[in-house]
Design an enzyme around this catalytic site. Structure first.
Site, PDB file in Angstrom:
ATOM      1  CD  GLU A   1     -11.840 -92.369   2.455  1.00  0.00           C
ATOM      2  OE1 GLU A   1     -12.448 -93.435   2.215  1.00  0.00           O
ATOM      3  OE2 GLU A   1     -10.943 -92.269   3.325  1.00  0.00           O
TER       4      GLU A   1
ATOM      5  CE  LYS B   1     -10.380 -92.287   7.255  1.00  0.00           C
ATOM      6  NZ  LYS B   1     -10.238 -93.146   6.028  1.00  0.00           N
TER       7      LYS B   1
ATOM      8  CG  ASN C   1      -8.877 -89.151   3.702  1.00  0.00           C
ATOM      9  OD1 ASN C   1      -9.699 -88.508   3.036  1.00  0.00           O
ATOM     10  ND2 ASN C   1      -8.878 -90.474   3.758  1.00  0.00           N
TER      11      ASN C   1
ATOM     12  CG  ASN D   1     -12.409 -94.692  -1.348  1.00  0.00           C
ATOM     13  OD1 ASN D   1     -11.781 -94.734  -2.398  1.00  0.00           O
ATOM     14  ND2 ASN D   1     -13.173 -93.670  -1.063  1.00  0.00           N
TER      15      ASN D   1
ATOM     16  CB  CYS E   1     -13.675 -93.825   5.186  1.00  0.00           C
ATOM     17  SG  CYS E   1     -13.745 -95.486   4.557  1.00  0.00           S
TER      18      CYS E   1
ATOM     19  CD  GLU F   1      -7.328 -94.297   4.858  1.00  0.00           C
ATOM     20  OE1 GLU F   1      -8.109 -95.257   4.777  1.00  0.00           O
ATOM     21  OE2 GLU F   1      -7.699 -93.156   5.176  1.00  0.00           O
TER      22      GLU F   1
HETATM   23  N1  ING Z   1     -11.448 -97.746   4.644  1.00  0.00           N
HETATM   24  C1  ING Z   1     -11.881 -98.800   5.457  1.00  0.00           C
HETATM   25  C2  ING Z   1     -13.067 -98.444   6.351  1.00  0.00           C
HETATM   26  O1  ING Z   1     -12.945 -98.109   7.519  1.00  0.00           O
HETATM   27  C3  ING Z   1     -11.326-100.579   6.997  1.00  0.00           C
HETATM   28  C4  ING Z   1     -10.771 -99.436   6.216  1.00  0.00           C
HETATM   29  C5  ING Z   1     -12.159-101.506   6.427  1.00  0.00           C
HETATM   30  C6  ING Z   1     -11.011-100.666   8.308  1.00  0.00           C
HETATM   31  C7  ING Z   1     -12.695-102.528   7.196  1.00  0.00           C
HETATM   32  C8  ING Z   1     -11.522-101.707   9.097  1.00  0.00           C
HETATM   33  C9  ING Z   1     -12.363-102.656   8.543  1.00  0.00           C
HETATM   34  O2  ING Z   1     -14.154 -98.594   5.823  1.00  0.00           O
HETATM   35  C10 ING Z   1     -11.097 -96.488   4.937  1.00  0.00           C
HETATM   36  N2  ING Z   1     -10.708 -95.729   3.904  1.00  0.00           N
HETATM   37  O3  ING Z   1     -11.138 -96.044   6.071  1.00  0.00           O
END
Ligand code: ING
Length: 313
Positions: free
Chosen positions: A47, A127, A110, A197, A172, A146
């Site tokens: 991503e 996304k 995205n 990411n 993601c 985001e």
């Molecule tokens: N990153 C993370 C993901 O979903 C996140 C954001 C991390 C949300 C952990 C909830 C818990 O892996 C992106 N870019 O979506």
């Protein structure tokens, strides 16, 4: 003769604020060469693979924000990747920030694209599940903006006949939502390509670090199995300007098993011979949707967005 597709997850280590797109493209080209040498026909990049994970930074300067976006794909800086992939006869998934104009309105998405070995654009995905927040969290160690920098994707969850199979994409946070894979599963998807990411630290709630990797894998393993599809998931990882993100890029079989997994938090290629026919028995038996799903009982899934608690007795 089974339909075997040799696929690579081309993991990227950190991209720092000071790194130029030219430097990143050089790394992507090196990963492409390595995947080619490993006999792969499809490479999945992460991503937002062209820049640092800029949603971690607060900005109100739209020009500064837009500098992270691509206004054309391929553009002058990304053309070498498209050219070399075509020369090598390799298709690829690439995640990037898309700045475009639709119906006279500037749009920010995205985005990921799927490119065929002959260089043709097979499809685009934007996304849909945008995590994080849009306000400036002054006390947070970093931001996750985001919801501020991107709009919700408007292309749905399509799949395409490609690479001798049925291929879909997501990005993601999408991988955490069963709806993402089920909508593609209902279209017969056999391989879902995705980049991610994922910050190592959860700014919303203190939790043990090991849960990041556990949740990363369990959600994709479950969705691969429950929809009888391969999942190729590629991280951009390591500490970008000191902010760590998890690795764990992997190739998951329709059985839910992890077939290959990255070992580092750097640029790394993992590859696997994905037998697309392995999807068949899962789709035909345990997850035979036609025979076993009871949509007459599933109404709430599309009728209701948030939780409505039962009345207190
Ligand atoms: N990153 C993370 C993901 O979903 C996140 C954001 C991390 C949300 C952990 C909830 C818990 O892996 C992106 N870019 O979506």
């Amino acid at each position: 003769m089974s339909r075997t597709l040799r696929v690579a997850a081309a993991q990227l280590g950190p991209i720092h604020l000071a790194d130029s797109r030219a430097q990143v493209i050089k790394r992507l080209l090196a990963l492409l060469e390595e995947a080619h040498a490993a006999g792969c026909r499809l490479v999945v990049f992460p991503e937002l693979a062209l820049t640092t994970f800029f949603p971690r930074w607060w900005s109100e300067d739209q020009a500064e924000i837009d500098a992270y976006f691509e206004t054309e794909m391929p553009g002058p800086e990304t053309q070498p990747l498209f050219d070399r992939a075509k020369e090598l006869g390799m298709g690829f998934y690439l995640g990037y920030a898309e700045l475009t104009e639709e119906a006279g309105k500037v749009r920010h998405f995205n985005t990921s694209i799927l490119v065929a070995p002959d260089g043709r654009l097979i499809g685009k995905y934007r996304k849909i599940h945008l995590p994080g927040h849009s306000e400036h969290l002054l006390d947070a160690p970093f931001q996750h903006l985001e919801k501020k920098y991107f709009e919700v994707g408007n292309l749905g969850f399509p799949v395409w006949r490609a690479f001798d199979g049925i291929v879909g994409m997501c990005i993601c946070n999408d991988r955490r939502w069963p709806e993402t894979f089920r909508v593609m599963g209902l279209q017969g998807v056999e391989l879902v390509a995705l980049g991610y990411n994922t910050p190592t630290e959860n700014i919303h709630h203190p939790e043990p670090v090991h849960l990041r990797m556990f949740h990363n894998h369990v959600t994709m393993q479950a969705n691969a199995y429950q929809n009888g599809t391969w999942v190729v998931a590629t991280a951009k990882c390591g500490a970008e300007d000191g902010f760590p993100m998890i690795g764990g890029s992997c190739i998951i079989a329709p059985t839910g098993e992890i077939a290959a997994q990255a070992l580092t938090e750097d640029d790394e290629v993992i590859a696997f011979n994905c037998d697309l026919d392995l999807c068949d028995y899962i789709k035909r038996t345990i997850f035979n949707f036609e025979k076993n799903r009871r949509i007459e009982h599933y109404g709430l899934i599309t009728e209701r967005t948030g939780v409505v608690l039962p009345p207190k007795s």
